[in-house]
Design a protein around this motif. Structure first.
Motif, mmCIF file in Angstrom:
data_model
loop_
_atom_site.group_PDB
_atom_site.id
_atom_site.type_symbol
_atom_site.label_atom_id
_atom_site.label_comp_id
_atom_site.label_asym_id
_atom_site.label_seq_id
_atom_site.Cartn_x
_atom_site.Cartn_y
_atom_site.Cartn_z
ATOM 1 N N LEU A 58 0.830 -1.195 0.000
ATOM 2 C CA LEU A 58 0.000 0.000 0.000
ATOM 3 C C LEU A 58 0.873 1.257 0.000
ATOM 4 O O LEU A 58 1.776 1.409 0.827
ATOM 5 C CB LEU A 58 -0.915 -0.003 1.227
ATOM 6 C CG LEU A 58 -1.768 1.236 1.454
ATOM 7 C CD1 LEU A 58 -2.749 1.429 0.299
ATOM 8 C CD2 LEU A 58 -2.509 1.128 2.786
ATOM 9 N N ALA A 59 0.578 2.160 -0.939
ATOM 10 C CA ALA A 59 1.313 3.415 -1.033
ATOM 11 C C ALA A 59 0.713 4.481 -0.107
ATOM 12 O O ALA A 59 -0.387 4.319 0.437
ATOM 13 C CB ALA A 59 1.292 3.918 -2.470
ATOM 14 N N THR A 60 1.431 5.582 0.074
ATOM 15 C CA THR A 60 0.932 6.794 0.732
ATOM 16 C C THR A 60 1.294 7.967 -0.178
ATOM 17 O O THR A 60 2.079 7.815 -1.124
ATOM 18 C CB THR A 60 1.569 6.993 2.116
ATOM 19 O OG1 THR A 60 2.954 7.328 1.948
ATOM 20 C CG2 THR A 60 1.452 5.727 2.964
ATOM 21 N N PRO A 61 0.752 9.157 0.072
ATOM 22 C CA PRO A 61 1.114 10.294 -0.782
ATOM 23 C C PRO A 61 2.616 10.552 -0.855
ATOM 24 O O PRO A 61 3.105 11.063 -1.864
ATOM 25 C CB PRO A 61 0.376 11.466 -0.117
ATOM 26 C CG PRO A 61 -0.806 10.837 0.525
ATOM 27 C CD PRO A 61 -0.311 9.516 1.028
ATOM 28 N N SER A 62 3.348 10.184 0.187
ATOM 29 C CA SER A 62 4.790 10.464 0.200
ATOM 30 C C SER A 62 5.649 9.216 -0.003
ATOM 31 O O SER A 62 6.859 9.323 -0.196
ATOM 32 C CB SER A 62 5.184 11.118 1.532
ATOM 33 O OG SER A 62 4.847 10.273 2.626
ATOM 34 N N THR A 63 5.014 8.030 0.023
ATOM 35 C CA THR A 63 5.788 6.788 -0.094
ATOM 36 C C THR A 63 5.186 5.909 -1.186
ATOM 37 O O THR A 63 4.048 5.443 -1.054
ATOM 38 C CB THR A 63 5.775 6.001 1.227
ATOM 39 O OG1 THR A 63 6.225 6.845 2.280
ATOM 40 C CG2 THR A 63 6.695 4.782 1.131
ATOM 41 N N PRO A 64 5.917 5.684 -2.291
ATOM 42 C CA PRO A 64 5.373 4.849 -3.366
ATOM 43 C C PRO A 64 5.314 3.380 -2.950
ATOM 44 O O PRO A 64 5.961 2.959 -1.977
ATOM 45 C CB PRO A 64 6.367 5.058 -4.503
ATOM 46 C CG PRO A 64 7.648 5.408 -3.819
ATOM 47 C CD PRO A 64 7.261 6.195 -2.602
ATOM 48 N N SER A 65 4.552 2.614 -3.691
ATOM 49 C CA SER A 65 4.477 1.175 -3.440
ATOM 50 C C SER A 65 5.826 0.521 -3.703
ATOM 51 O O SER A 65 6.578 0.933 -4.585
ATOM 52 C CB SER A 65 3.414 0.537 -4.341
ATOM 53 O OG SER A 65 2.128 0.973 -4.005
ATOM 54 N N VAL A 66 6.097 -0.527 -2.932
ATOM 55 C CA VAL A 66 7.313 -1.315 -3.114
ATOM 56 C C VAL A 66 6.942 -2.636 -3.772
ATOM 57 O O VAL A 66 6.032 -3.333 -3.320
ATOM 58 C CB VAL A 66 8.029 -1.566 -1.777
ATOM 59 C CG1 VAL A 66 9.234 -2.466 -1.980
ATOM 60 C CG2 VAL A 66 8.441 -0.241 -1.151
ATOM 61 N N ARG A 67 7.644 -2.967 -4.833
ATOM 62 C CA ARG A 67 7.376 -4.181 -5.597
ATOM 63 C C ARG A 67 8.132 -5.356 -4.991
ATOM 64 O O ARG A 67 9.315 -5.265 -4.676
ATOM 65 C CB ARG A 67 7.811 -3.979 -7.052
ATOM 66 C CG ARG A 67 7.709 -5.195 -7.949
ATOM 67 C CD ARG A 67 8.176 -4.813 -9.352
ATOM 68 N NE ARG A 67 8.145 -5.939 -10.271
ATOM 69 C CZ ARG A 67 9.152 -6.788 -10.452
ATOM 70 N NH1 ARG A 67 10.274 -6.631 -9.755
ATOM 71 N NH2 ARG A 67 9.044 -7.784 -11.313
#
Length: 258
Positions: A58-67
């Motif tokens: 799950l992403a946040t506005p400041s943290t992209p999703s990690v694959r």
């Protein structure tokens, strides 16, 4: 769901299937392919798949999703015949899993296959789905969930469709196994209410069956792109980030018996 409604639904499903077998959407009038040998069913038959799973957190506005990517293998083996709940002949399909070719196979799941001159159905997690219907025709569609109580489908929903009838297909080289060319295949994809491809959801599933072999490729994507509300209240999408996301690709690398 009460038993009376379930009985009516199954009765309607049989009627709908019968109608689809005689008058589904056909764009071109050509001689049909009986199709039964696209999924050869017999005790002792097996299929080994290299599986590539990819998930995003799950992403946040400041943290992209990690694959996160994982790889393993499935082996599906028809172990015996049996009589299903309708009194018809069926087959037990046992799926085993291992992380690497050096590991021992460990049984993972048990499915029930029903194969006849009209269709191939697969029962998993107590839900029976129509994998193939016969004869196969370009553009022909049917209700994948005609034999179960999936609340997302109506009785007449057409959620699977044929394409590329009789066309060649070559799998990719995966997990140390070479690419394999198949001269005649058929592709099934989800469609209608079972498929989405938009800003808020990407959902698709494809299977490719080779003549005299069976399923040689399965691809499933379920992506919900991440967004947040901007200053004006409009959604702002973050490329490559998701609320939830998973992709699975199964590629046939061995089958038998030889």
């Amino acid at each position: 769901m009460n038993q009376c409604f379930t009985a009516r639904r199954l009765a309607f499903a049989v009627v709908a299937l019968g109608l689809s077998l005689t008058g589904c959407k056909d764009t071109v009038e050509v001689s049909p392919d009986s199709g039964n040998d696209y999924y050869p069913v017999a005790v002792g038959n097996f299929w080994v798949y290299a599986v590539a799973d990819t998930t995003w957190n799950l992403a946040t506005p400041s943290t992209p999703s990690v694959r996160t990517a994982t790889a393993f293998q499935f082996k599906e083996t028809i172990t015996e015949t049996l009589t299903d709940a309708a009194g018809q002949k069926a087959y037990r399909l046992v799926r085993a899993k291992r992380l690497t070719p050096a590991d021992a196979w460990r049984n993972d799941s048990v499915f029930i296959l029903t194969a006849n001159q009209q269709f191939v159905a697969l029962t998993r997690n107590n839900a029976r789905t129509l994998e193939l219907i016969f004869p196969v025709r370009e553009g022909r569609s049917w209700n994948f969930n005609a034999f179960n109580n999936n609340s997302n489908d109506t009785i007449t929903a057409e959620t699977r469709q044929y394409s590329r009838i009789g066309q060649p297909f070559t799998t990719a080289a995966v997990a140390g196994s070479p690419a394999i060319a198949y001269p005649a295949t058929v592709t099934t994809t989800n469609t209608g209410t079972a498929a989405d491809n938009n800003l808020i959801k990407i959902l698709n599933y494809q299977q490719i069956f080779a003549k005299k072999v069976g399923p040689v490729s399965r691809k499933r994507r379920n992506l919900q792109p991440y967004y947040y509300n901007g200053p004006s209240g409009n959604p702002i999408y973050v490329p490559g980030s998701y609320f939830s996301a998973s992709v699975r690709h199964e590629t046939l690398i061995d089958y038998g018996p030889r």
